[in-house]
Write an enzyme that holds these catalytic residues in place. Structure first.
Site, PDB file in Angstrom:
ATOM      1  N   THR B 106      20.116  55.357  99.404  1.00 15.84           N
ATOM      2  CA  THR B 106      21.250  55.599 100.528  1.00 15.84           C
ATOM      3  C   THR B 106      21.819  56.882 100.009  1.00 15.84           C
ATOM      4  O   THR B 106      22.584  56.956  99.009  1.00 15.84           O
ATOM      5  CB  THR B 106      21.968  54.316 100.764  1.00 15.84           C
ATOM      6  OG1 THR B 106      21.060  53.525 101.057  1.00 15.84           O
ATOM      7  CG2 THR B 106      23.067  54.553 101.854  1.00 15.84           C
ATOM      8  N   LYS B 182      20.550  55.008 108.372  1.00 14.46           N
ATOM      9  CA  LYS B 182      20.968  54.243 107.105  1.00 14.46           C
ATOM     10  C   LYS B 182      22.624  54.134 106.989  1.00 14.46           C
ATOM     11  O   LYS B 182      23.041  53.014 106.991  1.00 14.46           O
ATOM     12  CB  LYS B 182      20.244  54.602 105.961  1.00 14.46           C
ATOM     13  CG  LYS B 182      20.615  53.624 104.887  1.00 14.46           C
ATOM     14  CD  LYS B 182      20.020  52.225 104.978  1.00 14.46           C
ATOM     15  CE  LYS B 182      20.422  51.111 103.850  1.00 14.46           C
ATOM     16  NZ  LYS B 182      19.898  51.523 102.646  1.00 14.46           N
TER      17      LYS B 182
END
Lengths: 314, 314
Positions: B106, B182
């Site tokens: 991420t 995300k």
């Protein structure tokens, strides 16, 4: 149920005080279940609408309540509920002994406890019974009710509850528990709407495909009931009020007041409340609560889908 | 698949860099699907564990990547991903032309775009492919992958994606889109965990029956995926880390950095981040992210269920 049943002397009489979108549906649901329903609203046109639909109307709360076994109060907050009970021509002094007052407004649990105590002192029962579900479910008799009160309050209220609700949570034998559960739900709901609007408008600011964002998030760990329910209003650019910004100005305000009085910090609810206040201050108070997305867009220059309908207040 | 298939020269070689709980499961899923998988981790014991399980190990990222068609990077953040690619013994200079680098960490979309550009300049493909789903789904090959990249990157990565994921979202032809999706998910997830902990501990402060709160809320409009998933940890008093406080210190930190750089206000995410920082500062950084409930309890005197297990850091 025969159409004559209502005129042939049903056993149970219910009064509904407040014939807005929720109260009207609740009155109709009880009528459909065979109760004899008398309606009152501060706006005479609302009473006329109920009467035109086959209901009985009354000119004052006291007149509506005087023969009722069940009095359902469907007003906006604790102050209005107090006025329904104890204001001029209020129901408390008109109700017959052993009748039950069902309070459906969202309010501070301390207020619910106070109203219950004063009502019970008159020989009446009090059911603290906040509702959730919206106007369509009210009309179908499919509300969710978060209720607390004495066994007698529940027993006396039962025919009304069964007619109005698909699900009645019994949350304790004292008033205030129902209100407290409702406030926990409102804390979460109010924060989740704000988070949904913060996130979807942030996605717009980054130029993401918003329909795809909706598809991905609703299948992911970032989903919430409110994201799933409210973001489609943003995608359609349609801010017609289903539930307004002002509802959460009120409900998160109650959360903040409760939390302050209990010395409990609520930084998430506090941040969300500021956004509802800003949206209201910017003229969107009566628009749908998903209007927070328009507020984020105004603050950041993000572009959201525009409606094909007439422009709202912004 | 015959057990001999791995030794009889499969066509596709995959390298996995980072054999933690997620990377190990992803490596095993690809091996199970018939790929020839080489693993590397900065901790030699993690490589030994993969080798004991029948995998091939490598001593450096470059050694793992040199014959690979697919290199999957399963590290914590953008900085570690950059080190995997371009650090000493990094994979970028070892990979063969036309191979694909799948980045699952991420990170800020701007970082993903930069890494992709530098990787593609070397004649390699780059797939921006953050994952969601947890260790159990990684082990079963049932992750959700939010991916963006060129058609060639997707095509080359496909056998690995199919082996690792139950669902691959294709979110655009440029790196950064996967990362952006995300981050939208992490914004919501981080806020919802904080809201869940704020609400359930507020319920405890008021003396409500917490199991009943869980039952009512998960059936109401206040529900979220995170409320449903994390509140059981609080009810059990079990803060064993499934996903730690530090993950959201990191991810909401990225959200805040992105938002600041784009001049986009994120008051909900900012309020949530402060709570994760407070929990980390109070010594709970490596505990489960539902430890925010313990923080709220410490701040307010609310009493939460205690665990039957050994005490955690608080």
């Amino acid at each position: 149920m025969s159409p004559l049943a209502e005129n042939s002397g049903p056993d149970i009489i219910a009064a509904v005080i407040g014939l807005g979108s929720m109260g009207l549906g609740m009155a109709q649901s009880m009528k459909r279940a065979g109760l004899d329903v008398v309606g009152y609203d501060i706006t005479p046109a609302a009473v006329d609408r109920f009467v035109a639909d086959g209901g009985r109307g009354a000119a004052t709360p006291a007149a509506a309540a005087k023969d009722a076994d069940i009095v359902v109060s469907v007003v906006v907050n604790g102050a209005q509920t107090e006025a329904v009970l104890f204001g001029p021509q209020g129901v408390a002094n008109a109700m017959k002994p052993g009748a039950v007052f069902i309070s459906s407004a969202t309010m501070d649990p301390a207020v619910a406890r106070d109203l219950a105590q004063r009502t019970e002192a008159l020989g009446l029962h009090y059911l603290d019974a906040p509702i959730s579900g919206g106007a369509a479910k009210a009309a179908r008799g499919e509300l969710t009710i978060m209720a607390s009160g004495s066994r007698q309050a529940f027993d006396t209220a039962r025919p009304g509850l069964d007619a109005m609700a698909a699900k009645v949570y019994e949350l304790g034998d004292e008033a205030g528990k129902g209100a407290a559960f409702k406030m926990i739900n409102q804390l979460l709901a109010g924060v989740h709407i704000a988070a949904a609007c913060e996130a979807i408008t942030f996605a717009a600011k980054q130029g993401l495909d918003l329909d795809k964002v909706y598809e991905v998030i609703t299948a992911s760990a970032g989903n919430s009931w409110m994201f799933e329910n409210r973001v489609p209003h943003v995608l359609a650019g349609d801010y017609t009020p289903l539930s307004s910004i002002e509802i959460f100005v009120k409900d998160l305000g109650i959360v903040q007041d409760m939390a302050r009085s209990e010395r409990y910090p609520v930084p998430l609810a506090a941040a969300a409340l500021q956004m509802y206040l800003a949206a209201s201050g910017a003229g969107m108070g009566r628009d749908d609560d998903s209007s927070l997305a328009r507020l984020y867009a105004k603050l950041s220059g993000a572009e959201l889908p525009s409606s094909t309908k007439e422009p709202q207040s912004l």
